[in-house]
Design an enzyme around this catalytic site. Structure first.
Site, PDB file in Angstrom:
ATOM      1  N   THR A 240      82.427  37.526  15.575  1.00 10.46           N
ATOM      2  CA  THR A 240      82.673  36.115  16.512  1.00 10.46           C
ATOM      3  C   THR A 240      83.226  36.885  17.204  1.00 10.46           C
ATOM      4  O   THR A 240      82.827  37.111  19.025  1.00 10.46           O
ATOM      5  CB  THR A 240      83.011  34.782  16.324  1.00 10.46           C
ATOM      6  OG1 THR A 240      82.525  34.790  14.762  1.00 10.46           O
ATOM      7  CG2 THR A 240      83.494  34.181  16.978  1.00 10.46           C
TER       8      THR A 240
ATOM      9  N   GLU B 214      90.596  29.299  12.364  1.00 12.63           N
ATOM     10  CA  GLU B 214      89.560  30.107  13.693  1.00 12.63           C
ATOM     11  C   GLU B 214      90.010  30.933  14.467  1.00 12.63           C
ATOM     12  O   GLU B 214      90.042  32.415  14.927  1.00 12.63           O
ATOM     13  CB  GLU B 214      89.699  28.741  14.982  1.00 12.63           C
ATOM     14  CG  GLU B 214      87.895  28.256  13.849  1.00 12.63           C
ATOM     15  CD  GLU B 214      86.575  28.424  13.141  1.00 12.63           C
ATOM     16  OE1 GLU B 214      86.778  29.715  12.265  1.00 12.63           O
ATOM     17  OE2 GLU B 214      85.758  28.498  13.812  1.00 12.63           O
TER      18      GLU B 214
END
Length: 313
Positions: free
Chosen positions: A180, A128
């Protein structure tokens, strides 16, 4: 075990008011991953999809997870990974988390389940970080644990699995991209105390509603004063979709992760299906292609599809 095939589910992060701390696994869409144990500490990544993701381990979400596992555990083994992504990158449905969590889960299974779930989350967070620049676990945790999870802390890792209400999820993924990293950059650095207080009340109400299976409380807690008003400007027709979904019987909902996907919760499958088609029709009207998914909350997360054991062991 020398090879494993797994099904890695999409996830919905934040659940409206729980930015970076709440997440939920759903059944569709999902990625397929196959991991094979190698006799030398190398990593081979293959993508059998059309998204053009890098296969160099240091630039691949699954690759960096496996690199950290090999380095931390001082392994003399390595991994070959084949990935078939159905969760589109940039969808807001946990695409990078699926690759990262799947790598950690699959490697752990091949190594004889030597890692705890918290340790799998720890290693998956490296993926991530590569994808978004932030080590967050709100997608990874439900992917590995299943159901709905609360990330009480990501350093040290403290994951609290919550109950799984008998609710249906309608999600729409309009074919526009919201990265993101971009969605994080536009967030306010300072917030008003009154907004924070209201947000804390909504988070506490949502967690309480989930634990007590209080459906009306879940519905009225799905409000966000801080993140959604900023991020929703990146998503075409967001306000109309939310308003009309609530009118059609949705309990509540909002942006899935950083978007552009939008999710709504409903008590009945028929209501969720009606909402999904409503959301799709709104995008059809403005000629934006979209995909819709109707699913129950996925209570188990990553699923082992096939195991291949080494007969010589």
């Amino acid at each position: 075990m020398k090879k494993i095939k797994i099904k890695v589910p999409a996830t919905i992060a934040n659940l409206v008011c729980g930015f970076d701390i709440l997440g939920m696994a759903i059944h569709e869409p999902y990625d397929e991953m196959e991991l094979k144990l190698l006799d030398s500490p190398e990593i081979i990544i293959r993508h059998e999809d059309h998204f053009g993701l890098p296969e160099e381990p240091s630039k691949n979400v699954a690759g960096v997870v496996l690199q950290n596992i090999i380095e931390h555990l001082k392994l003399t083994k390595g991994f070959e990974v084949t990935i078939r992504k159905h969760i589109k990158p940039g969808s807001g449905l946990g695409s990078s988390a699926a690759s990262a969590a799947g790598a950690a889960f699959g490697a752990n299974a091949l190594l004889g389940n030597i890692l705890s779930r918290e340790e799998m989350v720890h290693f998956a967070m490296f993926g991530e970080e590569l994808a978004s620049g932030v080590r967050h676990a709100d997608n990874i945790a439900p992917c590995i644990y299943g159901g709905i999870t609360l990330v009480k802390s990501s350093s040290p890792i403290d994951i609290i699995p919550l109950s799984t209400p008998n609710l249906f999820v309608a999600a729409v993924h309009p074919q526009v991209e919201v990265k993101t990293s971009d969605a994080r950059q536009i967030l306010k650095k300072n917030i008003l105390l009154k907004d924070a207080v209201e947000q804390w009340g909504n988070i506490a109400g949502l967690v309480t509603g989930i634990l007590k299976n209080d459906i009306p409380l879940i519905g009225r807690s799905l409000n966000d004063r801080i993140i959604e008003p900023v991020r929703s400007i990146l998503i075409p027709k967001f306000d109309e979709i939310k308003t009309r979904s609530l009118e059609a019987g949705a309990l509540g909902g909002g942006i899935s992760g950083s978007g552009p996907s939008i999710f709504m919760l409903a008590e009945k499958k028929e209501t969720a299906e009606k909402i999904a088609q409503l959301m799709k029709s709104i995008y059809d009207e403005i000629k934006i292609e979209s995909f819709v998914y109707v699913s129950k909350i996925n209570p188990s997360g990553i699923e082992i599809v096939e195991e291949d054991h080494d007969d010589n062991q």
